[in-house]
Design an enzyme around this catalytic site. Structure first.
Site, PDB file in Angstrom:
ATOM      1  N   LYS A 229       0.809  -1.054  -0.081  1.00  0.00           N
ATOM      2  CA  LYS A 229       0.095  -0.049   0.392  1.00  0.00           C
ATOM      3  C   LYS A 229       0.677   1.525   0.044  1.00  0.00           C
ATOM      4  O   LYS A 229       1.931   1.519   0.174  1.00  0.00           O
ATOM      5  CB  LYS A 229      -0.986   0.104   1.281  1.00  0.00           C
ATOM      6  CG  LYS A 229      -2.090  -1.247   1.272  1.00  0.00           C
ATOM      7  CD  LYS A 229      -3.192  -0.775   2.014  1.00  0.00           C
ATOM      8  CE  LYS A 229      -4.655  -1.448   1.410  1.00  0.00           C
ATOM      9  NZ  LYS A 229      -5.714  -1.795   2.712  1.00  0.00           N
ATOM     10  N   ARG A 263      -3.392 -10.126   5.402  1.00  0.00           N
ATOM     11  CA  ARG A 263      -3.781  -9.995   4.045  1.00  0.00           C
ATOM     12  C   ARG A 263      -2.962  -9.065   2.645  1.00  0.00           C
ATOM     13  O   ARG A 263      -2.266  -8.349   2.749  1.00  0.00           O
ATOM     14  CB  ARG A 263      -5.069  -9.119   3.204  1.00  0.00           C
ATOM     15  CG  ARG A 263      -5.410  -8.910   2.222  1.00  0.00           C
ATOM     16  CD  ARG A 263      -6.709  -8.418   1.877  1.00  0.00           C
ATOM     17  NE  ARG A 263      -7.919  -7.883   0.704  1.00  0.00           N
ATOM     18  CZ  ARG A 263      -7.368  -7.651  -0.253  1.00  0.00           C
ATOM     19  NH1 ARG A 263      -5.635  -7.179  -0.147  1.00  0.00           N
ATOM     20  NH2 ARG A 263      -7.794  -7.472  -1.404  1.00  0.00           N
TER      21      ARG A 263
HETATM   22  N1  HH2 Z   1      -7.669  -3.253   1.142  1.00  0.00           N
HETATM   23  C1  HH2 Z   1      -8.361  -3.907  -0.007  1.00  0.00           C
HETATM   24  C2  HH2 Z   1      -9.046  -4.410  -0.202  1.00  0.00           C
HETATM   25  N2  HH2 Z   1      -9.700  -5.143   0.134  1.00  0.00           N
HETATM   26  N3  HH2 Z   1     -10.181  -5.741   2.376  1.00  0.00           N
HETATM   27  C3  HH2 Z   1      -9.327  -6.147   4.132  1.00  0.00           C
HETATM   28  N4  HH2 Z   1     -10.352  -6.285   4.613  1.00  0.00           N
HETATM   29  N5  HH2 Z   1      -8.841  -5.411   3.621  1.00  0.00           N
HETATM   30  C4  HH2 Z   1      -7.802  -4.840   3.304  1.00  0.00           C
HETATM   31  O1  HH2 Z   1      -6.658  -3.714   3.817  1.00  0.00           O
HETATM   32  C5  HH2 Z   1      -8.023  -4.278   1.482  1.00  0.00           C
HETATM   33  C6  HH2 Z   1      -9.221  -5.075   1.134  1.00  0.00           C
HETATM   34  C7  HH2 Z   1      -7.163  -2.717  -1.348  1.00  0.00           C
HETATM   35  O2  HH2 Z   1      -7.194  -3.666  -2.522  1.00  0.00           O
HETATM   36  P1  HH2 Z   1      -7.915  -2.667  -3.968  1.00  0.00           P
HETATM   37  O3  HH2 Z   1      -6.438  -1.396  -3.534  1.00  0.00           O
HETATM   38  O4  HH2 Z   1      -8.131  -3.136  -4.466  1.00  0.00           O
HETATM   39  O5  HH2 Z   1      -6.016  -4.245  -4.404  1.00  0.00           O
HETATM   40  P2  HH2 Z   1      -5.652  -5.366  -4.375  1.00  0.00           P
HETATM   41  O6  HH2 Z   1      -6.859  -6.673  -3.765  1.00  0.00           O
HETATM   42  O7  HH2 Z   1      -4.130  -5.758  -4.401  1.00  0.00           O
HETATM   43  O8  HH2 Z   1      -5.014  -5.306  -3.027  1.00  0.00           O
END
Ligand code: HH2
Length: 284
Positions: A229, A263
């Protein structure tokens, strides 16, 4: 083992699985979003996603989180039909996998469809905001991850403001836990997540990681997503593809502060790091 000791050991009820959380667990990220892969049709995307999931299982992942709608800052929403059309073929192939499959979705219609298709967890970055979402997941046996997000992905990073980020996120998550418990959802189906990067400035993210104990004190096991991130980029000065070391370090820090599930994109490296962490700990 005496029963009172057994009760203290956290375990997550996850559909047909019971995930022992005495050790920290690694959730691997699989994306079915078109922008996540170089061009190609739906079948090619499905193939890549299934192969990636199988590779993660070989690398020692404990559960897999699949998403079909990007929630990155500025991301555009996709329809429930399109989201389901991306997710269901993946679940058809992976529903008998040796690890639970979590689905990252905010839409009640999609939640119902993927639960019927074998999902063992619903990961809602909207924190089950609507009564419809809460009712969609109340009477089934999958686990639920309640995440905190302020605003909507399209605009959430436009100058987020909190008077007390840790206090506000803690109150929000506690209220959502109570709302789901009020519908009869058992404690051992719930996880909470402060939602790093979701409507939070850099200092807000740091405050939440420093003070993760407040989120742990809510009760349910804590899941965190820090992998690759912006926060890791700000600290290290690295671009997304070079953030693995920073992300692994952040996962270890989060686990040290009480997170039970991390995650991540980089499964093999995180599994190794947490094995080292676990080996140096006394058992619970
Ligand atoms: N971060 C992303 C997506 N889903 N779910 C949970 N529980 N916690 C998180 O921090 C979280 C999440 C970020 O999603 P995105 O930026 O779309 O990319 P990626 O899925 O590759 O991490």
């Amino acid at each position: 083992m005496p029963p009172e000791r057994a009760e203290q050991i956290p375990a997550l009820h996850c559909g047909r699985f019971r995930l022992d959380l005495t050790c920290p667990r690694v959730m691997g990220i699989v994306n079915l979003t078109p922008d996540s892969f170089s061009d190609g049709g739906r079948f090619e995307r499905l193939d890549l996603a299934v192969n990636r999931a199988r590779q993660m299982i070989e690398e020692g992942v404990d559960l897999i989180d699949v998403g079909a709608e990007s929630t990155r800052p500025g991301a555009v929403e996709v329809s429930a039909e399109e989201e389901a059309a991306r997710l269901l073929p993946f679940l058809a192939v992976m529903r008998d996998a040796s690890v639970p499959i979590s689905v990252d979705t905010r839409k009640p219609t999609v939640m119902r469809l993927v639960i019927d298709a074998g999902a063992s967890m619903i990961n809602d970055v909207g924190g089950f905001a609507s009564a419809e979402a809460r009712h969609a997941v109340a009477d089934v046996d999958c686990a639920l991850c309640i995440m905190h997000m302020r605003g909507e992905p399209g605009t959430m990073q436009h100058d987020p403001h909190y008077d007390d980020v840790v206090g506000e996120v803690t109150i929000f998550l506690g209220a959502r836990v109570a709302a789901l418990r009020g519908l009869g959802v058992a404690n051992d189906r719930l996880l909470v997540d402060p939602g790093f990067g979701f409507g939070k400035a850099f200092e807000n993210n740091l405050a939440l990681l420093r003070d993760l104990a407040a989120i742990v004190s809510i009760g349910p096991p804590v899941l965190v997503g820090l992998s690759r991130k912006e926060m890791i980029g700000t600290i290290t000065g690295r671009s997304i593809e070079d953030r693995m070391a920073g992300s692994v370090a952040a996962a270890v820090v989060a686990v040290e502060r009480g997170a039970r599930v991390v995650r991540v994109h980089d499964v093999a490296a995180t599994v190794d790091a947490l094995r080292v962490w676990s080996a140096t700990r006394r058992t619970l």
